[in-house]
Design a protein around this motif. Sequence first.
Motif, PDB file in Angstrom:
ATOM      1  N   PHE A 186       0.904  -1.163   0.000  1.00  0.00           N
ATOM      2  CA  PHE A 186       0.000   0.000   0.000  1.00  0.00           C
ATOM      3  C   PHE A 186       0.934   1.201   0.000  1.00  0.00           C
ATOM      4  O   PHE A 186       2.133   1.054   0.253  1.00  0.00           O
ATOM      5  N   ASP A 217       4.482   3.411   8.284  1.00  0.00           N
ATOM      6  CA  ASP A 217       3.712   2.178   8.094  1.00  0.00           C
ATOM      7  C   ASP A 217       3.885   1.787   6.639  1.00  0.00           C
ATOM      8  O   ASP A 217       3.555   2.567   5.746  1.00  0.00           O
ATOM      9  N   ASP A 228       3.298  -6.149   6.157  1.00  0.00           N
ATOM     10  CA  ASP A 228       2.725  -4.950   6.773  1.00  0.00           C
ATOM     11  C   ASP A 228       3.423  -4.739   8.103  1.00  0.00           C
ATOM     12  O   ASP A 228       3.504  -5.665   8.913  1.00  0.00           O
ATOM     13  N   CYS A 229       3.964  -3.535   8.308  1.00  0.00           N
ATOM     14  CA  CYS A 229       4.708  -3.254   9.536  1.00  0.00           C
ATOM     15  C   CYS A 229       4.612  -1.766   9.824  1.00  0.00           C
ATOM     16  O   CYS A 229       4.468  -0.961   8.900  1.00  0.00           O
ATOM     17  N   THR A 230       4.653  -1.402  11.095  1.00  0.00           N
ATOM     18  CA  THR A 230       4.744   0.012  11.467  1.00  0.00           C
ATOM     19  C   THR A 230       5.810   0.174  12.538  1.00  0.00           C
ATOM     20  O   THR A 230       5.875  -0.623  13.472  1.00  0.00           O
ATOM     21  N   GLU A 321      -1.132  -4.330  15.983  1.00  0.00           N
ATOM     22  CA  GLU A 321      -0.792  -2.927  15.755  1.00  0.00           C
ATOM     23  C   GLU A 321      -1.626  -1.944  16.572  1.00  0.00           C
ATOM     24  O   GLU A 321      -2.421  -1.183  16.033  1.00  0.00           O
ATOM     25  N   GLU A 335       3.577  -1.910  14.920  1.00  0.00           N
ATOM     26  CA  GLU A 335       2.921  -3.046  14.266  1.00  0.00           C
ATOM     27  C   GLU A 335       3.929  -4.120  13.884  1.00  0.00           C
ATOM     28  O   GLU A 335       4.928  -3.832  13.247  1.00  0.00           O
TER      29      GLU A 335
HETATM   30 ZN    ZN Z   1       0.436  -1.303   8.565  1.00  0.00          ZN
END
Ligand code: ZN
Length: 359
Positions: A186, A217, A228-230, A321, A335
């Motif tokens: 994204f 993010d 997906d990571c933050t 998250e 996250e």
């Molecule tokens: Zn994320």
Amino acid sequence: MSMQRATTIAGLLAERELDALLVTDLANVRWLTGFTGSNGLAVVGAGEDGLRRFLTDFRYLSQSAEQIDAAWEREIAQDLPERLAQGLEGPLRLGFDDAHMSVKEHARLEELLGDGIELVAAAGLVEGRRAIKEPVELDAIRAAAKLADDGLADVLTRGLVGRTEREVALDLEFTLRRMGAEAVSFEPIVAAGPHGALPHAVPRDVAIPAGTLVVIDWGAQLDGYSSDCTRTYATGELDPRDREVYEIVLRAQEQALAAIRPGPTGRDIDAIARDAIEAAGHGEHFGHGLGHGVGLEIHEGPRLSRQGADALEAGNVVTVEPGIYVPGAVGVRIEDLVVVTEEGHEVLTSLPKTLTTVG
Ligand code: ZN
Ligand code: ZN
């Protein structure tokens, strides 16, 4: 791709009293058949020798031949619903992806299919299987998460202070693509200071100042699978309030993460983080669910939220998250991406979570 997934789905039809399942959602079509094009549908009949039809249009003649097992009856048509109807005879109870079909499409299909064929909502039939990842899928997600970590680590060597949020976000996108990501999961979020209080902040043409928090993010996509990571970074000496908010989110995140294993529901895990944040006086500042499944789609099952009624199972890949968003003041989100394993869990993201300063 082998026919194993089609066989699995075929075996699930009886319990829903379906004769066949129509799969139209492209992520479901991809999971089922291996087809990655933008127009296609599949029909799976009950039983091991049941119907296996795949329909696409002329643009995907060669691509579908390469991607799809020869056991599928492959048809090329201009109007897929029309061709689909031609090949089906009633009486038939035909399940469909009700979460992914518009009212208009449904009405047309019903008309084309005629009387003897009943369209039956088959909510989540394919999605339920997709939520339990196979080893080959876990490998792709693991690799995407590793690539995403390497990409951000590279971007951070160029610093944050003085660059705009947008520059950092573009640098991150470009770096991930250059390192081999087929896409970003994204558009990355890079949000400094009070802007970080918007959970879905859009990066601005505003320079990142020193002495603030920056929420980043992001995710990479490999073989169709997303990560997906933050992480939230400090850009220098922080206001004690910001540091405190960071520590609350980190504790909540670590407590919820530690509880990930087969058995508890998404709601149970969500409550752990939510209770911790509430106890610290920030309940009203954590307005979203704790996490979501990740796979061919960036948001899929199971949900870790107040609505998450399903028990976690080995093979689920979920995010954890929590965040605190104080409007006009500060935002923090941390996250991780996690695989539920028989023994507990495996964290796929590796960047440190202790408050890190990047100048
Ligand atoms: Zn994320
Ligand atoms: Zn997420």
